[in-house]
Write an enzyme that holds these catalytic residues in place. Structure first.
Site, PDB file in Angstrom:
ATOM      1  N   GLY A   1      -2.240 -64.951  -3.682  1.00 25.20           N
ATOM      2  CA  GLY A   1      -3.565 -65.467  -4.018  1.00 25.20           C
ATOM      3  C   GLY A   1      -4.389 -65.918  -2.830  1.00 25.20           C
ATOM      4  O   GLY A   1      -5.312 -66.711  -2.986  1.00 25.20           O
ATOM      5  N   SER A   2      -4.112 -65.361  -1.643  1.00 21.38           N
ATOM      6  CA  SER A   2      -4.918 -65.811  -0.497  1.00 21.38           C
ATOM      7  C   SER A   2      -6.368 -65.355  -0.650  1.00 21.38           C
ATOM      8  O   SER A   2      -7.294 -66.055  -0.234  1.00 21.38           O
ATOM      9  CB  SER A   2      -4.323 -65.324   0.828  1.00 21.38           C
ATOM     10  OG  SER A   2      -4.411 -63.937   0.936  1.00 21.38           O
ATOM     11  N   ASN A   3      -6.582 -64.201  -1.278  1.00 21.36           N
ATOM     12  CA  ASN A   3      -7.969 -63.771  -1.524  1.00 21.36           C
ATOM     13  C   ASN A   3      -8.640 -64.661  -2.563  1.00 21.36           C
ATOM     14  O   ASN A   3      -9.810 -65.011  -2.420  1.00 21.36           O
ATOM     15  CB  ASN A   3      -8.007 -62.306  -1.985  1.00 21.36           C
ATOM     16  CG  ASN A   3      -7.924 -61.361  -0.811  1.00 21.36           C
ATOM     17  OD1 ASN A   3      -8.898 -61.195  -0.082  1.00 21.36           O
ATOM     18  ND2 ASN A   3      -6.760 -60.767  -0.594  1.00 21.36           N
TER      19      ASN A   3
ATOM     20  N   LEU B   1      -1.525 -56.124  -9.797  1.00 21.44           N
ATOM     21  CA  LEU B   1      -0.716 -54.908  -9.642  1.00 21.44           C
ATOM     22  C   LEU B   1      -0.655 -54.014 -10.876  1.00 21.44           C
ATOM     23  O   LEU B   1      -0.137 -52.904 -10.808  1.00 21.44           O
ATOM     24  CB  LEU B   1       0.702 -55.280  -9.193  1.00 21.44           C
ATOM     25  CG  LEU B   1       0.776 -55.906  -7.798  1.00 21.44           C
ATOM     26  CD1 LEU B   1       2.221 -56.167  -7.393  1.00 21.44           C
ATOM     27  CD2 LEU B   1       0.109 -55.014  -6.758  1.00 21.44           C
TER      28      LEU B   1
ATOM     29  N   HIS C   1      -8.857 -53.081  -1.966  1.00 19.65           N
ATOM     30  CA  HIS C   1      -7.700 -52.264  -1.610  1.00 19.65           C
ATOM     31  C   HIS C   1      -7.471 -52.377  -0.106  1.00 19.65           C
ATOM     32  O   HIS C   1      -8.434 -52.273   0.674  1.00 19.65           O
ATOM     33  CB  HIS C   1      -7.950 -50.805  -2.022  1.00 19.65           C
ATOM     34  CG  HIS C   1      -6.744 -49.950  -1.829  1.00 19.65           C
ATOM     35  ND1 HIS C   1      -5.668 -49.992  -2.697  1.00 19.65           N
ATOM     36  CD2 HIS C   1      -6.421 -49.065  -0.866  1.00 19.65           C
ATOM     37  CE1 HIS C   1      -4.734 -49.159  -2.257  1.00 19.65           C
ATOM     38  NE2 HIS C   1      -5.164 -48.584  -1.157  1.00 19.65           N
TER      39      HIS C   1
ATOM     40  N   ASP D   1      -7.910 -46.855  -8.203  1.00 15.53           N
ATOM     41  CA  ASP D   1      -8.511 -46.761  -6.866  1.00 15.53           C
ATOM     42  C   ASP D   1      -9.539 -45.642  -6.704  1.00 15.53           C
ATOM     43  O   ASP D   1      -9.709 -45.105  -5.614  1.00 15.53           O
ATOM     44  CB  ASP D   1      -7.404 -46.554  -5.807  1.00 15.53           C
ATOM     45  CG  ASP D   1      -6.493 -47.765  -5.712  1.00 15.53           C
ATOM     46  OD1 ASP D   1      -6.945 -48.873  -6.046  1.00 15.53           O
ATOM     47  OD2 ASP D   1      -5.340 -47.598  -5.294  1.00 15.53           O
TER      48      ASP D   1
ATOM     49  N   GLU E   1     -10.244 -58.968   4.623  1.00 18.90           N
ATOM     50  CA  GLU E   1     -10.403 -59.242   3.187  1.00 18.90           C
ATOM     51  C   GLU E   1     -11.029 -60.612   2.957  1.00 18.90           C
ATOM     52  O   GLU E   1     -11.957 -60.770   2.165  1.00 18.90           O
ATOM     53  CB  GLU E   1      -9.051 -59.181   2.485  1.00 18.90           C
ATOM     54  CG  GLU E   1      -8.471 -57.778   2.456  1.00 18.90           C
ATOM     55  CD  GLU E   1      -7.194 -57.674   1.663  1.00 18.90           C
ATOM     56  OE1 GLU E   1      -6.940 -56.590   1.126  1.00 18.90           O
ATOM     57  OE2 GLU E   1      -6.437 -58.657   1.575  1.00 18.90           O
TER      58      GLU E   1
END
Ligand code: GRF
Length: 188
Positions: A12-14, A84, A103, A144, A173
């Site tokens: 969850g860093s984004n 995912l 992505h 994607d 990101e």
């Protein structure tokens, strides 16, 4: 204020970068986090930030109840940040042009099922590519393959390990994802 829903399966860093960015601008807030993993790090962030969260399994993500729950937050955008699973068609149909994904490579290269995390970075390194980066794109029914909104690039050096490349990509990101969301919200 715009409402955002984040779907994530991992650390969850984004998600954290997005939450922090919009706390500063006040233009949007993350109103719900959806995860398919009960022990995902992103849920610790949800708890810490007091953001409601939903844990879904293969069955619940396909039921209309999730659509009702999502609708109650009136989201401007649905953000896939390391989610995912393929998003079920019922959700994609309910939110045309409102679901975006990040992505960790330059699509159309290194995309598709199974291409996530280190699988992507290993493939880029094995191919001896000299650059990689990120792609932020709309989500449609095929993995994607939705229209690309933004790509950003970083150099790849022969001596890079998958971890080193992942760190460079994460840096891109965390910078570009919140700002791209902001751009989309301002140009709706
Ligand atoms: C990111 O690299 C993203 O591109 C990919 O999954 C990773 C999620 O990382 N789709 P985090 O959970 O946001 O730290």
């Amino acid at each position: 204020m715009h409402s955002l829903i984040i779907f994530a399966s991992g650390k969850g860093s984004n998600a954290a970068a997005i939450i922090d960015y919009f706390k500063k601008t006040g233009e949007a807030r993350v109103s719900l986090i959806v995860s398919n993993k009960a022990d995902a790090g992103v849920l610790d962030i949800a708890k810490r930030e007091e953001i409601p969260f939903l844990i879904v399994d293969r069955q619940t993500i396909n039921q209309t109840l999730i659509l009702e729950q999502m609708a109650s937050y009136e989201p401007s955008l649905i953000i896939l940040a390391g989610f995912l699973w393929k998003v079920p068609d019922q959700i994609i149909k309910a939110y045309p042009d409102q679901i975006i994904n990040i992505h960790p490579a330059l699509l159309p290269n290194y995309g598709g099922k199974g291409m996530y995390g280190h699988h992507v970075h290993n493939a880029v390194l094995s191919a001896k590519d000299t650059e990689s980066g990120i792609s932020i794109h709309y989500v449609n029914e095929v993995y994607d393959s939705g229209n690309i909104i933004v790509q950003a690039r970083c150099p790849v050096h022969e001596t890079d390990t998958p971890d080193m490349l992942a760190a460079k990509v994460h840096k891109l990101e965390h910078y570009f994802f919140p700002r791209t969301i902001e751009y989309l919200l301002q140009n709706k």
